[in-house]
Design a protein around this motif. Structure first.
Motif, PDB file in Angstrom:
ATOM      1  N   TYR A   1       1.245   9.209  11.906  1.00  0.00           N
ATOM      2  CA  TYR A   1       0.313   8.112  12.149  1.00  0.00           C
ATOM      3  C   TYR A   1       0.205   7.173  10.950  1.00  0.00           C
ATOM      4  CZ  TYR A   1      -1.522   9.195  16.764  1.00  0.00           C
ATOM      5  OH  TYR A   1      -1.658   9.358  18.128  1.00  0.00           O
ATOM      6  N   VAL A   2       0.174   7.733   9.758  1.00  0.00           N
ATOM      7  CA  VAL A   2       0.100   6.884   8.568  1.00  0.00           C
ATOM      8  C   VAL A   2       1.381   6.072   8.417  1.00  0.00           C
ATOM      9  CG1 VAL A   2       0.024   6.900   6.043  1.00  0.00           C
ATOM     10  CG2 VAL A   2      -1.563   8.317   7.350  1.00  0.00           C
ATOM     11  N   ARG A   3       2.500   6.685   8.738  1.00  0.00           N
ATOM     12  CA  ARG A   3       3.799   6.011   8.579  1.00  0.00           C
ATOM     13  C   ARG A   3       3.920   4.783   9.484  1.00  0.00           C
ATOM     14  NH1 ARG A   3       9.316   7.588  10.038  1.00  0.00           N
ATOM     15  NH2 ARG A   3      10.722   7.006   8.324  1.00  0.00           N
ATOM     16  N   ARG A   4       3.181   4.771  10.605  1.00  0.00           N
ATOM     17  CA  ARG A   4       3.190   3.591  11.477  1.00  0.00           C
ATOM     18  C   ARG A   4       2.541   2.388  10.808  1.00  0.00           C
ATOM     19  NH1 ARG A   4       1.157   6.516  17.111  1.00  0.00           N
ATOM     20  NH2 ARG A   4       3.021   7.833  17.431  1.00  0.00           N
ATOM     21  N   GLN A   5       1.578   2.632   9.926  1.00  0.00           N
ATOM     22  CA  GLN A   5       0.888   1.544   9.236  1.00  0.00           C
ATOM     23  C   GLN A   5       1.431   1.322   7.826  1.00  0.00           C
ATOM     24  OE1 GLN A   5      -1.408  -0.215  10.904  1.00  0.00           O
ATOM     25  NE2 GLN A   5      -1.136   1.135  12.693  1.00  0.00           N
ATOM     26  N   VAL A   6       1.913   2.394   7.211  1.00  0.00           N
ATOM     27  CA  VAL A   6       2.468   2.335   5.856  1.00  0.00           C
ATOM     28  C   VAL A   6       3.894   2.866   5.939  1.00  0.00           C
ATOM     29  CG1 VAL A   6       2.149   3.004   3.448  1.00  0.00           C
ATOM     30  CG2 VAL A   6       0.164   2.816   4.959  1.00  0.00           C
ATOM     31  N   PRO A   7       4.872   2.011   6.247  1.00  0.00           N
ATOM     32  CA  PRO A   7       6.236   2.489   6.549  1.00  0.00           C
ATOM     33  C   PRO A   7       7.014   2.962   5.320  1.00  0.00           C
ATOM     34  CG  PRO A   7       6.159   0.095   6.615  1.00  0.00           C
ATOM     35  CD  PRO A   7       4.751   0.545   6.399  1.00  0.00           C
ATOM     36  N   PHE A   8       6.780   4.224   4.935  1.00  0.00           N
ATOM     37  CA  PHE A   8       7.556   4.823   3.840  1.00  0.00           C
ATOM     38  C   PHE A   8       8.720   5.612   4.434  1.00  0.00           C
ATOM     39  CE2 PHE A   8       4.127   7.749   4.953  1.00  0.00           C
ATOM     40  CZ  PHE A   8       4.816   8.939   5.167  1.00  0.00           C
TER      41      PHE A   8
ATOM     42  N   VAL B   1       0.819  -1.209   0.000  1.00  0.00           N
ATOM     43  CA  VAL B   1       0.000   0.000   0.000  1.00  0.00           C
ATOM     44  C   VAL B   1       0.856   1.264   0.000  1.00  0.00           C
ATOM     45  CG1 VAL B   1      -1.971  -1.084   1.123  1.00  0.00           C
ATOM     46  CG2 VAL B   1      -0.188  -0.045   2.515  1.00  0.00           C
ATOM     47  N   LYS B   2       2.158   1.109   0.257  1.00  0.00           N
ATOM     48  CA  LYS B   2       3.029   2.283   0.266  1.00  0.00           C
ATOM     49  C   LYS B   2       3.040   2.963  -1.101  1.00  0.00           C
ATOM     50  CE  LYS B   2       7.485   1.828  -0.069  1.00  0.00           C
ATOM     51  NZ  LYS B   2       8.910   1.547   0.248  1.00  0.00           N
ATOM     52  N   ALA B   3       3.147   2.174  -2.148  1.00  0.00           N
ATOM     53  CA  ALA B   3       3.181   2.747  -3.497  1.00  0.00           C
ATOM     54  C   ALA B   3       1.871   3.470  -3.804  1.00  0.00           C
ATOM     55  CB  ALA B   3       3.445   1.649  -4.528  1.00  0.00           C
ATOM     56  N   ALA B   4       0.748   2.853  -3.396  1.00  0.00           N
ATOM     57  CA  ALA B   4      -0.552   3.489  -3.644  1.00  0.00           C
ATOM     58  C   ALA B   4      -0.666   4.796  -2.870  1.00  0.00           C
ATOM     59  CB  ALA B   4      -1.676   2.541  -3.250  1.00  0.00           C
ATOM     60  N   TYR B   5      -0.216   4.806  -1.616  1.00  0.00           N
ATOM     61  CA  TYR B   5      -0.297   6.019  -0.794  1.00  0.00           C
ATOM     62  C   TYR B   5       0.549   7.148  -1.384  1.00  0.00           C
ATOM     63  CZ  TYR B   5       0.302   9.164   3.191  1.00  0.00           C
ATOM     64  OH  TYR B   5       0.356  10.267   3.998  1.00  0.00           O
ATOM     65  N   LEU B   6       1.784   6.852  -1.733  1.00  0.00           N
ATOM     66  CA  LEU B   6       2.667   7.888  -2.284  1.00  0.00           C
ATOM     67  C   LEU B   6       2.168   8.384  -3.636  1.00  0.00           C
ATOM     68  CD1 LEU B   6       6.171   6.436  -1.332  1.00  0.00           C
ATOM     69  CD2 LEU B   6       4.952   8.345  -0.251  1.00  0.00           C
ATOM     70  N   ARG B   7       1.558   7.490  -4.401  1.00  0.00           N
ATOM     71  CA  ARG B   7       1.042   7.899  -5.703  1.00  0.00           C
ATOM     72  C   ARG B   7      -0.133   8.873  -5.543  1.00  0.00           C
ATOM     73  NH1 ARG B   7       1.881   6.028 -10.754  1.00  0.00           N
ATOM     74  NH2 ARG B   7       0.267   6.390 -12.332  1.00  0.00           N
ATOM     75  N   ILE B   8      -1.028   8.562  -4.600  1.00  0.00           N
ATOM     76  CA  ILE B   8      -2.161   9.460  -4.390  1.00  0.00           C
ATOM     77  C   ILE B   8      -1.692  10.787  -3.806  1.00  0.00           C
ATOM     78  CG2 ILE B   8      -4.337   9.759  -3.144  1.00  0.00           C
ATOM     79  CD1 ILE B   8      -4.858   6.829  -3.411  1.00  0.00           C
TER      80      ILE B   8
END
Length: 490
Positions: free
Chosen positions: A395-402, A277-284
């Protein structure tokens, strides 16, 4: 798959229909009412909004996520929603005299009483809307909400034309509630749900606890600064603050409402498929910043002509406030994704915690700033929005470690696109000797140059959002050419 895509499309259509009606309503009413009349209406609507949000603790949305749905569940939802709304309505009705004295505005007495009735009537719509969403019949939901919004706008404008003044907002809200209720029961005539039942009350409270607290926090964050401002400053200041805030929020509503509609299901799909999901998050994030940053900076540059077009020349005092809000909004970009990402990852508690800390401390700062005047209140956004941005990313980084450098790379490319996009408006501003009071013609030229620079930057830097632009063009061009050919044949 086509049914799901159609559901997403209808959800997006619903939001854009609301945006169009809202913008039209703002444009017309700002020319028909004074800033003090707008201020009284804003205070009344703010009080009603915060009070009626309490019913979200028994939100009907719990009907959507239940695996097996019974008649008792639906009856329980109506009983709780209507019961909470009735209690809130009675509280508003009987507290109206105190509230009108508190704000030294006797006119609020009737305003709040009408809103109390409207809130009780609208409670009947909530379970039906939840059932329609559960069945993915978003077309019906769009129809109910769109016609309700149009009714609100038309009724409000009509009452203003009949010289009802700020009370027109209350009557428009009541008319909208009645129409929404009639449409809801016409769409799903389940009158048996009116039979009281409390069998599933535990499930409703369990689902609604976090949702209700989070929604109440959001609504309070939006309304409370204006309520505090109305207590310590003239009502004109409330009107100016509200109109400036609404104008500055246009890029958010127009550009990002669709992204929010699909963000949660998109992330949920990635989680279910066990993809990264990291790629999806950074893309959005790259999409949001490539759209939102140029739009907000362009609004800061073109604030004066935008205010003249959207509100009318009598609201020119709001233009400096719009500029402050627009510049501070640059820090807002990750906040729209925090809730959908954390919920999709199953971190509901963390989503509420991030919202509670961010909104709670921000409310404290904003309400304190309001005691120092209108511009201090606006400038406080440069404190609260960077804080909310940092909190959101943590907070997002705790679940999506980018990695932070990965985020910086995304923001760097969007920053380059933004520079190219605002180069044209800056040239127009320079030609006007850096006087922000541009003419409408100058603003149009600046907007055209901004669009050209934005598209050129997307192509030159191969920004990820270019793929979406190309997809839209690929879909739209054949349809456009077909219509041109058909018109030529005729």
């Amino acid at each position: 798959m086509s049914a799901v895509r159609r559901a997403f499309f209808m959800a997006i259509l619903e939001q854009y229909s609301q945006v169009i009606v809202s913008v039209a309503m703002i444009t017309v009413l700002s020319r028909m009412l004074s800033s003090s009349e707008i201020g009284i209406a804003v205070i009344g609507l703010g009080i009603g909004t915060i009070a009626l949000t309490v019913r979200e603790f028994v939100t009907s949305e719990y009907l959507i996520q239940r695996d097996t749905l019974t008649r008792e569940d639906i009856r329980t939802s109506f009983t709780l929603t209507f019961g909470f709304s009735a209690v809130i309505g009675c509280a508003l009705f009987f507290s109206a005299p105190f509230l009108s004295r508190f704000y030294a505005a006797p006119e609020l007495l009737a305003f709040i009483k009408i809103l109390a009735f409207a809130g009780v009537i609208d409670a009947a719509v909530c379970p039906i809307i939840a059932l329609l969403r559960r069945d993915l019949t978003f077309g019906a939901v769009t129809r109910i909400n769109a016609i309700g919004s149009i009714t609100n706008a038309v009724a409000t404008i009509a009452f203003v034309a009949l010289h009802f003044g700020f009370m027109s907002f209350a009557w428009g809200t009541l008319a909208s509630a009645i129409v929404r209720m009639l449409l809801a029961f016409h769409t799903r005539p389940i009158f048996w749900m009116l039979n009281p039942c409390l069998k599933s009350w535990r499930a409703a409270f369990a689902f609604g606890s976090y949702k209700g607290a989070s929604t109440l926090l959001d609504r309070s964050y939006e309304a409370l600064p204006q309520l505090v401002l109305g207590r310590i400053m003239p009502l004109t200041a409330v009107g100016l603050y509200n109109r400036a805030n609404l104008v500055c929020g246009l890029p958010d509503k127009i550009l990002l409402s669709a992204i929010f509609s699909v963000a949660f299901p998109a992330f949920a799909s990635e989680v279910r498929a066990e993809r990264d999901v990291k790629a999806a998050y950074l893309r959005i994030i790259s999409y949001i910043t490539a759209l939102y940053w140029p739009a907000t900076l362009a609004m800061a540059i073109l604030a004066y002509p935008i205010v003249r077009i959207a509100l009318g020349p009598q609201w020119s005092e709001t233009a400096p406030l719009v500029q402050i809000f627009a510049l501070a909004a640059l820090f807002w970009f990750p906040n729209i994704l925090t809730f959908p990402v954390l919920v999709a990852m199953g971190a509901n508690r963390q989503a509420f915690e991030a919202n509670f800390i961010g909104r709670g401390l921000s409310m404290l700062v904003i309400c304190t700033a309001s005691f120092f005047g209108l511009y201090a209140l606006a400038l406080s956004q440069f404190i609260v929005l960077p804080f909310q941005m940092y909190l959101s990313l943590v907070y997002v980084r705790r679940q999506v470690p980018f990695a932070w450098d990965e985020l910086f790379h995304v923001l760097y490319r969007s920053g380059l696109v933004t520079i190219w996009a605002i180069a044209g408006p800056l040239l127009v501003l320079a030609a006007n000797r850096f006087q922000f009071d541009l003419s409408i013609a100058q603003a149009c030229i600046a907007g055209l140059l901004s669009a050209i620079g934005w598209l050129a930057a997307l192509a030159y830097f191969r920004h990820p959002f270019l793929d979406e632009v190309e997809n839209i063009a690929r879909i739209a061009m054949p349809t456009l050419l077909a219509r041109i050919n058909a018109a030529a044949v005729k």
